[in-house]
Design an enzyme around this catalytic site. Structure first.
Site, PDB file in Angstrom:
ATOM      1  N   TRP A 105       0.909  -1.168   0.168  1.00 21.12           N
ATOM      2  CA  TRP A 105      -0.091   0.077   0.114  1.00 21.12           C
ATOM      3  C   TRP A 105       0.847   1.290   0.041  1.00 21.12           C
ATOM      4  O   TRP A 105       0.455   2.301  -0.524  1.00 21.12           O
ATOM      5  CB  TRP A 105      -1.045  -0.018   1.202  1.00 21.12           C
ATOM      6  CG  TRP A 105      -2.128  -1.051   0.904  1.00 21.12           C
ATOM      7  CD1 TRP A 105      -2.169  -2.234   1.345  1.00 21.12           C
ATOM      8  CD2 TRP A 105      -2.725  -1.133  -0.060  1.00 21.12           C
ATOM      9  NE1 TRP A 105      -3.222  -3.023   0.845  1.00 21.12           N
ATOM     10  CE2 TRP A 105      -3.760  -2.114  -0.189  1.00 21.12           C
ATOM     11  CE3 TRP A 105      -3.454  -0.098  -1.115  1.00 21.12           C
ATOM     12  CZ2 TRP A 105      -4.701  -2.493  -1.031  1.00 21.12           C
ATOM     13  CZ3 TRP A 105      -4.450  -0.350  -2.112  1.00 21.12           C
ATOM     14  CH2 TRP A 105      -5.002  -1.626  -1.982  1.00 21.12           C
ATOM     15  N   ASP A 175      -1.564   6.663   6.206  1.00 15.09           N
ATOM     16  CA  ASP A 175      -2.598   6.168   5.811  1.00 15.09           C
ATOM     17  C   ASP A 175      -3.023   5.028   6.872  1.00 15.09           C
ATOM     18  O   ASP A 175      -1.988   4.151   7.173  1.00 15.09           O
ATOM     19  CB  ASP A 175      -2.157   5.418   4.504  1.00 15.09           C
ATOM     20  CG  ASP A 175      -3.236   4.208   4.033  1.00 15.09           C
ATOM     21  OD1 ASP A 175      -4.240   4.565   4.716  1.00 15.09           O
ATOM     22  OD2 ASP A 175      -3.052   3.880   2.936  1.00 15.09           O
ATOM     23  N   LYS A 199     -12.640  -1.173   6.794  1.00 18.75           N
ATOM     24  CA  LYS A 199     -12.056  -2.298   7.764  1.00 18.75           C
ATOM     25  C   LYS A 199     -12.493  -2.020   9.234  1.00 18.75           C
ATOM     26  O   LYS A 199     -13.147  -2.964   9.614  1.00 18.75           O
ATOM     27  CB  LYS A 199     -10.468  -2.250   7.709  1.00 18.75           C
ATOM     28  CG  LYS A 199     -10.199  -2.568   6.378  1.00 18.75           C
ATOM     29  CD  LYS A 199      -8.886  -1.949   5.725  1.00 18.75           C
ATOM     30  CE  LYS A 199      -8.603  -1.880   4.353  1.00 18.75           C
ATOM     31  NZ  LYS A 199      -8.905  -3.041   3.485  1.00 18.75           N
TER      32      LYS A 199
HETATM   33  N1  PMP Z   1      -4.396   1.644   2.102  1.00 18.94           N
HETATM   34  C1  PMP Z   1      -4.406   0.586   2.579  1.00 18.94           C
HETATM   35  C2  PMP Z   1      -3.692   0.237   3.951  1.00 18.94           C
HETATM   36  C3  PMP Z   1      -5.312  -0.420   2.516  1.00 18.94           C
HETATM   37  O1  PMP Z   1      -5.490  -1.404   3.161  1.00 18.94           O
HETATM   38  C4  PMP Z   1      -6.184  -0.251   1.302  1.00 18.94           C
HETATM   39  C5  PMP Z   1      -7.400  -1.170   0.927  1.00 18.94           C
HETATM   40  N2  PMP Z   1      -7.189  -2.559   1.306  1.00 18.94           N
HETATM   41  C6  PMP Z   1      -6.133   0.938   0.708  1.00 18.94           C
HETATM   42  C7  PMP Z   1      -5.209   1.933   1.030  1.00 18.94           C
HETATM   43  C8  PMP Z   1      -7.046   1.376  -0.457  1.00 18.94           C
HETATM   44  O2  PMP Z   1      -8.185   1.571  -0.153  1.00 18.94           O
HETATM   45  P1  PMP Z   1      -9.646   1.986  -1.031  1.00 18.94           P
HETATM   46  O3  PMP Z   1     -10.141   0.622  -1.644  1.00 18.94           O
HETATM   47  O4  PMP Z   1     -10.670   2.579  -0.041  1.00 18.94           O
HETATM   48  O5  PMP Z   1      -8.930   2.811  -2.079  1.00 18.94           O
END
Ligand code: PMP
Length: 364
Positions: A105, A175, A199
């Site tokens: 990520w 994040d 989450k």
């Molecule tokens: N950052 C992290 C740490 C994530 O776990 C995720 C999704 N699994 C995201 C960003 C992306 O999120 P979204 O699907 O809301 O764009």
């Protein structure tokens, strides 16, 4: 439906929601507060929705202890849109952005920033296969850095910061998509925090942004209206039609966290839950192998391997037959992953630890 008849849900996201919250939403689904309509059927400018929006913002501030001088926003586009909005709003010409690379990520956020401006790796766990979060001494911040970005919890690798880096006067951006509200956080360490809701906070559709007001001052003039943080601050997250139902659900989840006792209590419960599973790994004599160095193990995503693919396939199949959902590791990493977010009950974690021990007995 009772907790006993619910699946043992270890999905990585969208993920388990508290049963109490689902039941409360069910009760209010057709007729919200006696108005003869659901919350989805009324104006986002109505006093009923305004109250939900205000309550959710106030609870975010209360639970996280957000100091004055920060704004809480409810935006759309997922955390992935924040990967772009952050550099668009904060990365001025002549500055660069430092990214702490800890896995899938943070890498995505980094690549997105490079589409928009200059970004560099302020630290990287690549050499150790992202099995450990880099320490303060591994961090290099270049001159003219507009911000340093970290991913508080790497959902795929299963690693988590135990201590956030000290970036001095350079704003730290976090994040927190997969660990917001899992433990207390000192928000004053950050210039900006963002998190997709799906989450620990509710269903997908809304992304929380907590931004320090001074970061709103240098927004480039050419930025499209919807992609500017100042638009949403001015509009109190109601510039355009918000994801009403998602915000409503986030409000219920925040009330649930408050009722449990807040973030210190949440952390304690998460530690008890995850210890059951980490102990099953550590006490297996190598039958199970944790994928992350113990110093960086996540409270939210527990990643582990078995000795070979055949055994892993059997483990996964038998886990499904026994009512466990979502234990397959992410395609980037493979192996197993148990996501133990706030709403995953103790009973599910206990059942998983017992299943793991039992599986080892039969196959070890
Ligand atoms: N950052 C992290 C740490 C994530 O776990 C995720 C999704 N699994 C995201 C960003 C992306 O999120 P979204 O699907 O809301 O764009």
């Amino acid at each position: 439906m009772s907790q006993q008849t619910r699946a043992y849900n270890f999905n990585p996201g969208p993920a388990a929601l508290p049963l109490e919250v689902l039941q409360q939403a069910q009760e209010q689904f057709v007729d919200f507060q006696g108005i003869g309509m659901s919350i989805m059927e009324i104006s986002h400018r109505s006093k009923q929705y305004e109250q939900v929006n205000d309550e959710a913002q106030a609870l975010m501030k209360e639970l996280l202890g957000i100091p004055s001088g920060y704004e809480v926003l409810f935006l759309q586009g997922g955390a992935s849109t924040q990967f772009a909005m952050i550099p668009m709003n904060l990365l001025q010409a002549g500055t660069s952005a430092g990214y702490v690379l800890t896995g899938t990520w943070s890498d995505k956020a980094y690549k997105e920033a490079k589409l928009i401006g200059t970004a560099y790796a302020a630290a990287s766990g690549q050499e150790n296969g992202f099995t450990r979060i880099p320490g303060q001494e591994e961090l290099t911040i270049q001159a003219d850095t507009a911000y340093v970005h970290i991913t508080s919890n790497e959902t795929v690798a299963g690693s988590q910061f135990m201590q956030y880096p000290d970036t001095g006067s350079v704003p730290l951006i976090g994040d927190l998509s997969s660990d917001i509200m899992c433990r207390p956080v000192d928000v004053s360490q950050f210039g900006l925090i963002y998190a997709g809701a799906q989450k620990n906070l509710g269903p997908s559709g809304v992304t929380i942004v907590i931004i320090r007001e001074d970061l709103l001052q240098n927004t480039p003039k050419h930025l499209p209206t919807m992609l500017r943080y100042d638009t949403h601050v001015k509009g109190k997250s109601l510039y355009n039609t918000p994801p009403v139902y998602s915000v409503y659900m986030v409000n219920l989840v925040l009330q649930w966290i408050k009722q449990i006792g807040g973030l210190a209590k949440m952390e304690q419960l998460n530690q008890i839950k995850t210890k059951l599973i980490y102990d099953a790994i550590d006490q297996s004599g190598g039958f199970y192998r944790g994928l992350v160095d113990p110093s960086s193990r996540s409270l939210m995503n527990i990643t582990f391997a078995l000795q070979n693919e055949e055994l892993e396939a059997r483990f996964f199949k038998e886990s499904e037959n026994n009512g466990f959902v979502g234990l397959k590791g992410h395609r980037d990493v493979g192996h197993m992953r148990a996501s133990t977010y706030n709403a995953v009950p103790y009973e599910s974690c206990k059942a998983l630890a017992e299943f793991m021990k039992d599986f080892q007995k039969k196959n070890g």
